[in-house]
Design an enzyme around this catalytic site. Structure first.
Site, PDB file in Angstrom:
ATOM      1  N   SER A   1       0.821  -1.208   0.000  1.00  0.00           N
ATOM      2  CA  SER A   1       0.000   0.000   0.000  1.00  0.00           C
ATOM      3  C   SER A   1       0.857   1.261   0.000  1.00  0.00           C
ATOM      4  O   SER A   1       1.991   1.278   0.505  1.00  0.00           O
ATOM      5  CB  SER A   1      -0.911   0.010   1.234  1.00  0.00           C
ATOM      6  OG  SER A   1      -0.145  -0.049   2.423  1.00  0.00           O
TER       7      SER A   1
ATOM      8  N   LYS B   1      -7.047  -3.099   2.290  1.00  0.00           N
ATOM      9  CA  LYS B   1      -7.189  -2.896   3.728  1.00  0.00           C
ATOM     10  C   LYS B   1      -7.805  -1.528   4.028  1.00  0.00           C
ATOM     11  O   LYS B   1      -8.051  -0.717   3.134  1.00  0.00           O
ATOM     12  CB  LYS B   1      -5.823  -3.024   4.415  1.00  0.00           C
ATOM     13  CG  LYS B   1      -5.194  -4.400   4.295  1.00  0.00           C
ATOM     14  CD  LYS B   1      -3.851  -4.444   5.021  1.00  0.00           C
ATOM     15  CE  LYS B   1      -3.213  -5.813   4.918  1.00  0.00           C
ATOM     16  NZ  LYS B   1      -1.892  -5.870   5.602  1.00  0.00           N
TER      17      LYS B   1
ATOM     18  N   LYS C   1       7.504   4.813  13.961  1.00  0.00           N
ATOM     19  CA  LYS C   1       8.019   3.690  13.192  1.00  0.00           C
ATOM     20  C   LYS C   1       8.949   4.151  12.064  1.00  0.00           C
ATOM     21  O   LYS C   1       8.696   3.902  10.887  1.00  0.00           O
ATOM     22  CB  LYS C   1       6.856   2.869  12.618  1.00  0.00           C
ATOM     23  CG  LYS C   1       7.264   1.513  12.045  1.00  0.00           C
ATOM     24  CD  LYS C   1       6.061   0.848  11.372  1.00  0.00           C
ATOM     25  CE  LYS C   1       6.450  -0.445  10.694  1.00  0.00           C
ATOM     26  NZ  LYS C   1       5.344  -1.034   9.927  1.00  0.00           N
TER      27      LYS C   1
ATOM     28  N   HIS D   1       5.460   6.097   1.125  1.00  0.00           N
ATOM     29  CA  HIS D   1       6.246   5.096   0.413  1.00  0.00           C
ATOM     30  C   HIS D   1       5.377   3.890   0.091  1.00  0.00           C
ATOM     31  O   HIS D   1       4.302   3.702   0.667  1.00  0.00           O
ATOM     32  CB  HIS D   1       7.467   4.661   1.240  1.00  0.00           C
ATOM     33  CG  HIS D   1       7.121   4.067   2.576  1.00  0.00           C
ATOM     34  ND1 HIS D   1       6.768   4.842   3.665  1.00  0.00           N
ATOM     35  CD2 HIS D   1       7.074   2.781   3.012  1.00  0.00           C
ATOM     36  CE1 HIS D   1       6.521   4.066   4.702  1.00  0.00           C
ATOM     37  NE2 HIS D   1       6.688   2.801   4.332  1.00  0.00           N
TER      38      HIS D   1
ATOM     39  N   ARG E   1      -2.697   3.935   5.713  1.00  0.00           N
ATOM     40  CA  ARG E   1      -2.756   3.595   4.289  1.00  0.00           C
ATOM     41  C   ARG E   1      -3.765   4.480   3.544  1.00  0.00           C
ATOM     42  O   ARG E   1      -4.750   4.922   4.126  1.00  0.00           O
ATOM     43  CB  ARG E   1      -3.162   2.131   4.107  1.00  0.00           C
ATOM     44  CG  ARG E   1      -2.245   1.125   4.783  1.00  0.00           C
ATOM     45  CD  ARG E   1      -2.765  -0.290   4.618  1.00  0.00           C
ATOM     46  NE  ARG E   1      -1.909  -1.274   5.278  1.00  0.00           N
ATOM     47  CZ  ARG E   1      -2.030  -1.632   6.546  1.00  0.00           C
ATOM     48  NH1 ARG E   1      -2.988  -1.109   7.295  1.00  0.00           N
ATOM     49  NH2 ARG E   1      -1.192  -2.518   7.072  1.00  0.00           N
TER      50      ARG E   1
ATOM     51  N   GLN F   1       1.597   4.293   1.840  1.00  0.00           N
ATOM     52  CA  GLN F   1       1.455   4.382   3.291  1.00  0.00           C
ATOM     53  C   GLN F   1       2.476   5.326   3.884  1.00  0.00           C
ATOM     54  O   GLN F   1       3.410   5.775   3.220  1.00  0.00           O
ATOM     55  CB  GLN F   1       1.654   2.989   3.903  1.00  0.00           C
ATOM     56  CG  GLN F   1       3.025   2.385   3.610  1.00  0.00           C
ATOM     57  CD  GLN F   1       3.163   0.968   4.133  1.00  0.00           C
ATOM     58  OE1 GLN F   1       3.841   0.736   5.132  1.00  0.00           O
ATOM     59  NE2 GLN F   1       2.528   0.004   3.442  1.00  0.00           N
TER      60      GLN F   1
END
Length: 444
Positions: free
Chosen positions: A132, A324, A159, A299, A318, A134
């Site tokens: 995805s 999703k 993250k 990315h 996302r 994201q």
């Protein structure tokens, strides 16, 4: 014999005892639909070697997780299982539980900073279909998202991450330069059709001298309008774009980006992520090259195998190329809208056989070791924990007077303050190490 927390005493392989602290791990696999199928997947092959579980050729094997995150925890092989083959999970405890009970293995500096847990999550990825579009939230936003939607955002951590190519690896990463973005808007009329000429034409009113904030404001407006377009309108416009590009192949060679767009359209027909890919840098990594991503940077990985290391989080926002949950408004509002090609890390030599990749984050660094048969090299002792992954070959890991036999698929947890000497016993042994950033320990 797989890599066990076993030492050989006096050169007699029959005399086996446990090496204090170093643990062999069983690791979780993720079967996301973008993963390579069966034995085509490096993840599948290494997980089979790591766990003893046979690979289903019809099942995608996307990620191998090595760490303590609750979404895919690694398990420590207990002493009674050593030397007896691969036992069931009932013989094991989670790595998180074990380090919590034995905090000294993390080192005092790491415990003071991050508590009784691994601050990083180590992964292996085998990608055959685009992930995805994201971004990962910064810490403040992660805390907010986790508080408001804990089922979607499973933890409160940021993250940042690094992806180190094992094979040729392709990704979309960050926004293209202002010059290139102007070319995109001028040459891809379907973008203007989706966002409207009033918004799209603003890109031609700004220049580098106007300053970053003015440029970012315009890019944010256009990108948000694009990602927020209605599904029906998006599908119609992408269909038009697809037909235009196919027609143009009759009289010109399509650019690499245009060819990628058509491939993405095959994978995700009518998805807004297909046309939004024009906004991002198309990055092709050679084996041994790495890409690092800070929080709030867009990315999407496209294809190839890589090792990935990140702060211990599973938070993903996302907005395209995915079946999703999508959170378009959160993604569009969180991005930095920094323009330009990302920095590619080639690493630096730690020894003649070890290359270190040191992104600007405290939580992690990654080492890559390629060692021919009969040669030895040393991973210096550091004041924090490490996780080792062997992806090819056979060798010995020595710490002090203890030797550990290691094979492809072995994953080891190595406590703080352990110098590790590796000796190759096959044509070549290839392994990766993830650990707390050495730069972190150099600061007061």
């Amino acid at each position: 014999m797989g890599a066990d927390a076993i030492q050989t005493n006096g050169g007699d392989p029959a005399k086996l005892t446990v090496v204090e602290g170093i643990k062999r791990l069983r690791c979780a696999v993720k079967n996301y639909e973008w993963g390579k199928l069966g034995h085509d997947s490096l993840v599948a092959r290494l997980h089979e070697a790591n766990s003893g579980n046979r690979v289903d050729p019809a099942v995608p094997h996307a990620e191998l997780w090595m760490g303590t995150h609750e979404s895919g925890p690694s398990h420590v092989v207990k002493e009674e299982e050593l030397g007896s083959g691969h036992g069931g999970s009932e013989c094991m405890v989670t790595l998180k539980s074990w380090v919590s009970d034995n905090p000294d293995v993390l080192g005092s500096r790491a415990v003071d900073k991050w508590g009784c847990d691994l601050p990083f999550l180590f992964k292996l990825l085998s990608v055959t279909k685009a992930l995805s579009i994201q971004a990962h939230p910064n810490r403040a936003l992660a805390e907010k998202l986790h508080r408001e939607e804990p089922l979607l955002y499973r933890d409160a951590n940021h993250k940042p991450e690094i992806a180190l190519a094992i094979t040729p690896f392709q990704a979309l990463c960050g926004f293209v330069s202002l010059k290139e973005l102007k070319e995109v808007i001028a040459n891809v009329p379907e973008i203007t059709e989706l966002v409207g000429s009033k918004a799209a034409d603003q890109i031609f009113t700004v220049n580098e001298k106007d300053g970053d904030e003015s440029i970012k404001s315009v890019v944010r407006l256009i990108f948000t309008q694009l990602m927020s377009a209605s599904n029906n309108e998006t599908k119609r416009v992408i269909s038009e774009m697809k037909m235009r590009l196919i027609t143009e192949t009759n009289h010109r060679e399509l650019s690499e980006k245009e060819k990628l767009i058509l491939e993405l359209e095959k994978q995700y027909p009518g998805d807004v992520g297909v046309i939004s890919a024009f906004f991002f840098n198309y990055v092709k990594l050679n084996p041994g090259e790495a890409l690092y991503l800070d929080a709030d940077e867009p990315h999407a990985y496209i294809s190839g195998d890589c090792v990935e290391c990140m702060a211990a989080s599973d938070n993903v926002v996302r907005a395209g190329l995915t079946p999703k949950h999508r959170d378009v408004q959160t993604l569009c509002s969180m991005l930095t809208y920094k323009l330009g090609y990302p920095e590619i890390l080639k690493g630096f030599p730690l020894t003649p056989y070890i290359t270190r990749y040191l992104p600007p984050f405290d939580e992690f660094e990654v080492d890559h070791c390629d060692l021919p048969t009969g040669k030895s090299t040393i991973f210096p002792a550091i004041p924090g924990p490490s996780v080792y992954l062997v992806i090819e070959g056979t060798g010995k890991l020595q710490t002090g007077s203890s030797q550990l036999l290691v094979n492809r698929g072995d994953v080891l947890f190595v406590p703080a303050h352990n110098e590790i000497q590796v000796t190759g016993e096959s044509d070549v042994i290839k392994l990766y190490r993830a650990g707390v950033s050495s730069r972190f320990f150099q600061t007061l």
